[in-house]
Design a protein around this motif. Structure first.
Motif: not given
Length: 137
Positions: A51-76
């Motif tokens: 839960e981010l300070s701007n009241n939005r959320v982000a979905l962070k990966c763990i394990s081998k994908e640690n540091g990666l986030y689910l993205s919708h950038a570029f409409d994908k």
């Protein structure tokens, strides 16, 4: 133990189970891909819901994908290294206890994270159970 960044208010370990016809399948980041997994096969189905300070959320990966986030950038749907901007930020809309949908910000505003038709994609708005997720923690 994970340190919480300045712009993160809370961080919770979650699983996201699809609802409707895809019930029993989970959002997965396994092997660096975004897809629906039959059941829980391992850490690829585990996300950190930030839960981010701007009241939005982000979905962070763990394990081998640690540091990666689910993205919708570029409409994908894909996994992006870190939060680069609004493409990794989501509006989490609560529909009922533990049932949520995720709406896009930025250039993809108006689109919603979807598992309808047994695929992962961005749907034009919330249409129904194909965009509904059960949060399990």
């Amino acid at each position: 133990m994970e340190l919480i960044k300045e712009n993160v208010k809370t961080a919770t370990v979650v699983l996201l189970q699809a609802q409707g016809k895809e019930k029993g399948k989970f959002l997965s980041h396994g092997n660096g891909n975004v897809f629906l997994q039959n059941g829980i096969q391992g850490l690829g189905e585990v996300f950190i819901l930030e839960e981010l300070s701007n009241n939005r959320v982000a979905l962070k990966c763990i394990s081998k994908e640690n540091g990666l986030y689910l993205s919708h950038a570029f409409d994908k749907l894909w996994l992006q290294k870190g939060i680069q901007g609004e493409g990794e930020e989501w509006e989490m809309k609560v529909h009922s206890p533990n049932k949520v949908s995720f709406n896009c910000y930025g250039k993809e505003v108006g689109k919603t994270l979807s598992h309808a038709f047994d695929k992962m994609w961005l749907q034009n708005g919330y249409q129904g159970e194909g965009e509904l997720w059960e949060i399990q923690d």
